[in-house]
Design a protein around this motif. Structure first.
Motif: not given
Length: 208
Positions: A24-29
């Protein structure tokens, strides 16, 4: 218990949760960076062109957007990935339940050596307790993966790989071999049942 499979983005254990958080962090960034550059591109396309070489402010945008921003994103993702890898590498505490899983063409054999119990195609584990899985293969390379619990590891015919997983809540999930292992690979399935320690102990007693 709920039937079916909820997938790796609906984690049911600490290791799966760390993997999902990283995703989710990678998707958000990635989404934030995409939106930022889309806006900057639109601004650059529709504003009046300036003659001559790039202005100092434009140089700052190039350095900031082309060097500084990617470095920040990569550092954040790298740190989150290292954190998730440390969670996956944690050992089971002394006295933890040991489960031996052997891959065959084309089924999973599940053994509980301390209890003298063996099942085929069905794995039970107690909720809230780290479980140490000893993974191996009787023939070709297979792969063990329960998306809801995290971790994925090959099952090799010439050795034993160790994987520690934990379920935080009761549930029932379906999974299958994650490595192509022959013509009937798609039929090599495993039902995973996470239940309370009391229910698990009762199940072991019935199997014995």
């Amino acid at each position: 218990m709920n039937g079916g499979s909820s997938g790796s983005l609906d984690p049911k254990g600490p290791r799966a949760e760390s993997i999902a958080d990283t995703w989710w962090l990678m998707l958000g960034l990635g989404t934030a960076v995409f939106v930022l550059f889309a806006v900057l591109l639109a601004v650059g396309l529709f504003r009046r062109r300036r003659e001559g070489e790039a202005q100092p402010s434009e140089r700052r945008w190039i350095v900031g957007g082309g060097v500084v921003l990617p470095v920040i994103v990569l550092v954040v993702v790298f740190g989150a990935t290292i954190g998730a890898m440390r969670t996956l590498a944690e050992d089971a505490p002394p006295g933890a339940l040991v489960v031996e899983v052997t891959g065959h063409q084309w089924y999973f054999e599940v053994g509980y050596p301390e209890a003298g119990v063996t099942t085929v195609g069905e794995l039970h584990l107690p909720v809230g307790q780290p479980v140490e899985f000893h993974l191996t293969s009787a023939d070709v390379i297979h792969s063990f993966w329960v998306p809801e619990l995290g971790g994925k590891m090959d099952m090799l015919p010439d050795g034993v790989n160790v994987l520690v997983l934990q379920a935080d809540e009761p549930g029932e999930w379906g999974t299958q071999c994650a490595e192509f292992c022959g013509l009937e690979h798609a039929t090599m399935r495993l039902t995973v049942v996470a239940e309370s320690p009391e229910d698990f102990a009762a199940w072991i007693e019935r199997q014995q």
